[in-house]
Write a protein that holds these residues in place. Structure first.
Motif, PDB file in Angstrom:
ATOM      1  N   ASP A 217      35.678 -59.278 -53.110  1.00  0.00           N
ATOM      2  CA  ASP A 217      34.037 -59.382 -52.946  1.00  0.00           C
ATOM      3  C   ASP A 217      34.132 -58.944 -51.559  1.00  0.00           C
ATOM      4  O   ASP A 217      34.346 -59.048 -50.376  1.00  0.00           O
ATOM      5  CB  ASP A 217      32.977 -59.933 -53.475  1.00  0.00           C
TER       6      ASP A 217
ATOM      7  N   ASP B  80      31.323 -59.017 -50.093  1.00  0.00           N
ATOM      8  CA  ASP B  80      30.205 -59.865 -49.027  1.00  0.00           C
ATOM      9  C   ASP B  80      30.278 -61.354 -48.643  1.00  0.00           C
ATOM     10  O   ASP B  80      29.667 -62.012 -48.064  1.00  0.00           O
ATOM     11  CB  ASP B  80      28.534 -59.941 -50.000  1.00  0.00           C
TER      12      ASP B  80
ATOM     13  N   GLN C 276      31.588 -63.831 -50.507  1.00  0.00           N
ATOM     14  CA  GLN C 276      30.332 -65.292 -50.817  1.00  0.00           C
ATOM     15  C   GLN C 276      32.461 -65.866 -51.117  1.00  0.00           C
ATOM     16  O   GLN C 276      32.085 -67.257 -51.883  1.00  0.00           O
ATOM     17  CB  GLN C 276      29.897 -64.490 -52.302  1.00  0.00           C
TER      18      GLN C 276
ATOM     19  N   ARG D  11      25.891 -64.496 -50.103  1.00  0.00           N
ATOM     20  CA  ARG D  11      25.742 -63.382 -49.307  1.00  0.00           C
ATOM     21  C   ARG D  11      25.737 -62.950 -47.637  1.00  0.00           C
ATOM     22  O   ARG D  11      24.736 -63.683 -47.390  1.00  0.00           O
ATOM     23  CB  ARG D  11      24.652 -61.971 -49.773  1.00  0.00           C
TER      24      ARG D  11
END
Ligand code: UDP
Ligand code: MG
Length: 331
Positions: A111, A113, A115, A216
């Motif tokens: 992803d 972000d 994370q 995030r």
């Protein structure tokens, strides 16, 4: 895996496929972190030169695409696939993996972000060198999630397993796939994509790597409740026909029940007490009406899926691609 496989594996060209939907707050930071990690892995001899970060712009409505193009213009380490609209996380990942396939020996989807702990990549690569075709990243805990997300996730994975799906609990598309596994995935033509359920059914030698989830980096979740519900429904209806069987079972039970009720009322009638309670009538008709509507709804879900599948529409359309061959030094 045999000793032969182990020896045959050469240091892979690795592509990181990063789906991005309205990620303008985080994308520059992500590019730096992911790029530095790739360069470090390359210096350590864990991946081959020519490895890249491949961003997939999933129809962002903010400045994400402009920022991505700037990033790619500065350094050929970065490449950008831009889709013609918002196709959703699963299709964006698929688009990235399929675009990377001719160039890469292995692809990791992650992803935008940050994370998912990028340091887990070393372990992914070790498993790959050991001969795994697929390596699943599984999160250690759900500290960073709210009560709602934690609760719904637990419920959901429980339900999926009950329905016979092979999903791996707490694995969310942070995953390495070898070229061989990608070639196999390319053979699957379904429109209702649920990669987490589909990939485990392909077989292949695979393993699991645990990683920590962080909060995030910036921005807010791009998975709206309705996107999450769609993914959840797709997960169930594209992986299992068990709900349909449950309807048949339910239908059978209701049939037996109404048969017994009919006999009872006939007996009542024969005895002359043919003024049965209003309550019984109401309960029976409401129950049967409710069960019928619910069953129709579930069947409708599948019919809808079949309808979408028969159209054979493309799962994504690529609007533009930025990809440069040259070596990875900064300008
Ligand atoms: N994403 C996407 N298309 C969408 C929604 C999300 O490509 O329609 C991307 C998003 O940019 C991010 C990843 O999917 O890289 C996961 O989304 P997010 O972090 O918002 O989900 P969460 O971690 O909250 O489940
Ligand atoms: Mg996220």
């Amino acid at each position: 895996m045999s000793e032969k496989d182990r020896n045959e594996r050469k240091t892979p060209v690795l592509y990181l496929v990063v789906p991005c939907y309205n990620e303008e707050e985080v994308i520059e930071k992500s590019a730096v972190v992911l790029g530095e990690k790739l360069q470090r892995l390359q210096r350590e001899g864990k991946i081959a030169s020519g490895s890249k970060v491949m961003f997939v712009n999933d129809g962002s409505k903010d400045r994400t695409l402009a920022l991505l193009h700037q990033i790619a213009a500065r350094n050929a380490l970065y490449s950008v696939v831009s889709l013609s609209g918002n196709y959703g996380h699963q299709s964006a990942i698929l688009a990235g993996m399929m675009t990377a396939r001719p160039h890469a020996d292995a692809v990791v989807t992650i992803d935008a972000d940050l994370q998912q702990d990028i340091e887990a990549l070393d372990k992914f690569l070790e498993r790959y060198m050991d001969g795994c075709e697929v390596v699943y990243g599984v999160r250690n805990d759900r500290h960073s999630d709210g009560i709602f997300k934690k609760g719904t996730a637990t419920l959901y994975y429980g339900l999926m397993h009950l329905l016979g799906s092979k999903v791996i609990t707490n694995h969310a598309d942070y995953r390495l796939m070898s070229r061989k596994a990608l070639d196999a995935l390319a053979e699957y033509r379904e429109t209702n994509l649920f990669l987490r359920g589909l990939i485990p059914t392909m077989g292949f030698v695979s393993d699991v790597v645990y990683f920590d989830v962080k909060a995030r980096e910036a921005g807010h979740s791009k998975y709206t409740l309705s996107k999450m519900m769609t993914l959840a429904m797709d997960g169930i209806t594209s992986m299992s026909v068990r709900p349909l069987r449950m309807i048949s079972a339910l239908g059978f039970i209701v049939f037996v029940f109404s048969f017994v009720m009919s006999v009872l009322s006939l007996v009542d009638w024969a005895r002359g007490n043919n003024v049965p309670g209003y309550t019984t009538t109401m309960i029976v008709s409401l129950l049967i009406g409710g069960v019928t509507l619910l069953s129709l709804g579930i069947i409708g879900e599948y019919v809808g899926k079949i309808y979408m599948e028969t159209k054979h529409r493309p799962r994504y359309i690529i609007d533009s691609l930025v990809w440069r061959e040259e070596a990875q030094e900064d300008k």
